[in-house]
Design a protein around this motif. Structure first.
Motif, PDB file in Angstrom:
ATOM      1  N   ASP A  24       0.830  -1.209   0.000  1.00  0.00           N
ATOM      2  CA  ASP A  24       0.000   0.000   0.000  1.00  0.00           C
ATOM      3  C   ASP A  24       0.860   1.253   0.000  1.00  0.00           C
ATOM      4  O   ASP A  24       0.549   2.230  -0.680  1.00  0.00           O
ATOM      5  CB  ASP A  24      -0.938   0.016   1.215  1.00  0.00           C
ATOM      6  N   GLU A  25       1.950   1.218   0.765  1.00  0.00           N
ATOM      7  CA  GLU A  25       2.851   2.374   0.796  1.00  0.00           C
ATOM      8  C   GLU A  25       3.496   2.599  -0.568  1.00  0.00           C
ATOM      9  O   GLU A  25       3.620   3.734  -1.025  1.00  0.00           O
ATOM     10  CB  GLU A  25       3.921   2.184   1.869  1.00  0.00           C
ATOM     11  N   LEU A  26       3.900   1.507  -1.235  1.00  0.00           N
ATOM     12  CA  LEU A  26       4.514   1.624  -2.558  1.00  0.00           C
ATOM     13  C   LEU A  26       3.511   2.178  -3.565  1.00  0.00           C
ATOM     14  O   LEU A  26       3.824   3.068  -4.352  1.00  0.00           O
ATOM     15  CB  LEU A  26       5.044   0.270  -3.033  1.00  0.00           C
ATOM     16  N   GLN A  45       0.925   4.016  -2.934  1.00  0.00           N
ATOM     17  CA  GLN A  45       0.704   5.425  -2.612  1.00  0.00           C
ATOM     18  C   GLN A  45       1.843   6.287  -3.151  1.00  0.00           C
ATOM     19  O   GLN A  45       1.616   7.345  -3.726  1.00  0.00           O
ATOM     20  CB  GLN A  45       0.564   5.610  -1.104  1.00  0.00           C
ATOM     21  N   GLU A  46       3.095   5.815  -2.970  1.00  0.00           N
ATOM     22  CA  GLU A  46       4.242   6.556  -3.498  1.00  0.00           C
ATOM     23  C   GLU A  46       4.150   6.707  -5.011  1.00  0.00           C
ATOM     24  O   GLU A  46       4.398   7.776  -5.559  1.00  0.00           O
ATOM     25  CB  GLU A  46       5.549   5.825  -3.168  1.00  0.00           C
ATOM     26  N   ARG A  47       3.803   5.610  -5.704  1.00  0.00           N
ATOM     27  CA  ARG A  47       3.720   5.637  -7.171  1.00  0.00           C
ATOM     28  C   ARG A  47       2.616   6.586  -7.626  1.00  0.00           C
ATOM     29  O   ARG A  47       2.770   7.293  -8.612  1.00  0.00           O
ATOM     30  CB  ARG A  47       3.471   4.233  -7.734  1.00  0.00           C
ATOM     31  N   ARG A  48       1.495   6.591  -6.908  1.00  0.00           N
ATOM     32  CA  ARG A  48       0.403   7.492  -7.282  1.00  0.00           C
ATOM     33  C   ARG A  48       0.815   8.948  -7.091  1.00  0.00           C
ATOM     34  O   ARG A  48       0.505   9.802  -7.922  1.00  0.00           O
ATOM     35  CB  ARG A  48      -0.843   7.175  -6.459  1.00  0.00           C
ATOM     36  N   GLN A  49       1.522   9.228  -5.990  1.00  0.00           N
ATOM     37  CA  GLN A  49       1.998  10.594  -5.752  1.00  0.00           C
ATOM     38  C   GLN A  49       2.981  11.002  -6.841  1.00  0.00           C
ATOM     39  O   GLN A  49       2.925  12.128  -7.337  1.00  0.00           O
ATOM     40  CB  GLN A  49       2.643  10.701  -4.368  1.00  0.00           C
ATOM     41  N   GLN A  50       3.869  10.082  -7.213  1.00  0.00           N
ATOM     42  CA  GLN A  50       4.836  10.374  -8.251  1.00  0.00           C
ATOM     43  C   GLN A  50       4.118  10.635  -9.579  1.00  0.00           C
ATOM     44  O   GLN A  50       4.461  11.566 -10.309  1.00  0.00           O
ATOM     45  CB  GLN A  50       5.797   9.194  -8.408  1.00  0.00           C
ATOM     46  N   ARG A  52       1.097  11.783  -9.994  1.00  0.00           N
ATOM     47  CA  ARG A  52       0.435  13.094  -9.912  1.00  0.00           C
ATOM     48  C   ARG A  52       1.437  14.215 -10.134  1.00  0.00           C
ATOM     49  O   ARG A  52       1.167  15.182 -10.836  1.00  0.00           O
ATOM     50  CB  ARG A  52      -0.252  13.255  -8.554  1.00  0.00           C
ATOM     51  N   ARG A  53       2.633  14.082  -9.515  1.00  0.00           N
ATOM     52  CA  ARG A  53       3.665  15.109  -9.701  1.00  0.00           C
ATOM     53  C   ARG A  53       4.061  15.204 -11.180  1.00  0.00           C
ATOM     54  O   ARG A  53       4.238  16.284 -11.718  1.00  0.00           O
ATOM     55  CB  ARG A  53       4.882  14.815  -8.836  1.00  0.00           C
TER      56      ARG A  53
END
Length: 94
Positions: free
Chosen positions: A78-80, A82-87, A89-90
């Motif tokens: 889940d953390e990974l 979330q990180e990929r989704r944030q990346q 979006r950026r």
């Protein structure tokens, strides 16, 4: 029995870089790997500048297996994700 080294691919495919940097995988390969439109991937650039394309789903499953005993109450997958989704979006904000 001989083991296969990373430098000896099982299969090879010719791809062409298209508009906006798109790569299209052959339909036969998509079917063989059960890939669907919208699937996400991680592109890894190796030290020798070769490229390795890894399914995000498969990578998450591997990580879950590797770390399940280390952090049983934490979902590293889940953390990974979330990180990929944030990346993503950026990158889309650029």
């Amino acid at each position: 029995m001989d083991s296969i080294s990373p430098s000896q691919p099982l299969e090879q495919y010719s791809l062409q870089l298209g508009a906006e940097g798109c790569l299209v995988l052959p339909v036969a390969l998509q079917k063989q790997l059960n890939l669907k439109e919208g699937d996400r991937f991680i592109l890894i650039v190796e030290a020798d500048k070769t490229l390795r394309l890894v399914s995000l789903h498969e990578q998450v499953q591997k990580l879950q297996g590797l770390f399940k005993d280390i952090a049983p109450d934490v979902s590293l997958a889940d953390e990974l994700i979330q990180e990929r989704r944030q990346q993503a979006r950026r990158e889309s904000d650029l």
